[in-house]
Structures are given as structure tokens and as C-alpha cells.
Scaffold this motif. Sequence first.
Motif: not given
Length: 149
Positions: A27, A30, A33
Motif C-alpha cells: 500500500w 502504491l 508510486a
Amino acid sequence: MAEFRRAYGAAPWHLLLLLGCFAVTGWIALRLAGEPTAGRMLLWFVGAAIAHDLVLFPAYASVDRALRVTWRRGASPSLLNHLRVPALGVGLLFLVYLPGVLGLGDGTYAAATGMAPRARFGQWLAVSAGLFAASALLYVARRLSRRTR
């Protein structure tokens, strides 16, 4: 259950905890990112891991081994532990607050906080002295309580 433990090598709760850690890590990855500074963060993280594993760990493991060898000559192991714990705290504080302790990173600090930076070396020394003093007091209190028993 015993077969799972033999095949996996640990209890089932360990696997669940590990999967939860991987989920949180995924998580976070992400979330980072899309961050423009994600590459720099990853570089700092990998660099810190390499610096710790290749430089810091061998250094403090060698110092600890030398202390243990010297300590075997008659002093109590409890006293060694009362030196190790505050030394670990002082070292971690120094690493975490290194730029502030040494007065480095003036431009970055001012840009991030809007305040003028100042060296915190004296405060770090005071905290260090406090940690060692608290450990010494605890050691003396433990020794006195053993004598009264």
C-alpha cells in the motif's frame, strides 16, 4: 497444525502477520508510486540499508565483541548492559538527528520550516549525559537492592 508448522517453520499467526506486513508495504509503495520524489526516497532507503549492513553493523558489533572480551576479566555483565543501552540510544539519536546535531542542511531546514537552523550539539550532549546518568542510577539502585536482600 503440526504439519503446517513443520512445512512452514513457524506458527500460522506468523504467516498472517507477515502477509499483513507485505500488504502495508505494498500500500505504501502504491501511494509513493505517483510521488515525484519516490526515486530519491528509494535511493535513500537502499543507501541506508547498505550503509548499515556493510559499515555500521560490523563497526558496532566489533566494539561490542571487544567490550565483552574485556568484560570477562571480572566485571559484572549487568554493568556492561547498563552501558550498552544508553550508548545505543545516544547512537540512534545521533544518526536520526545528525544534520541538526552538527548544524548541517541549513538551506533545507529553512525551506522546510521557515525557521533559522541552529546546531543542537549541546542538547544532544545533555540528552546523552541524561541517558547515561539514568542508567547509572538504575545500576546503583539494583546493586543496593541486591545487597539488602
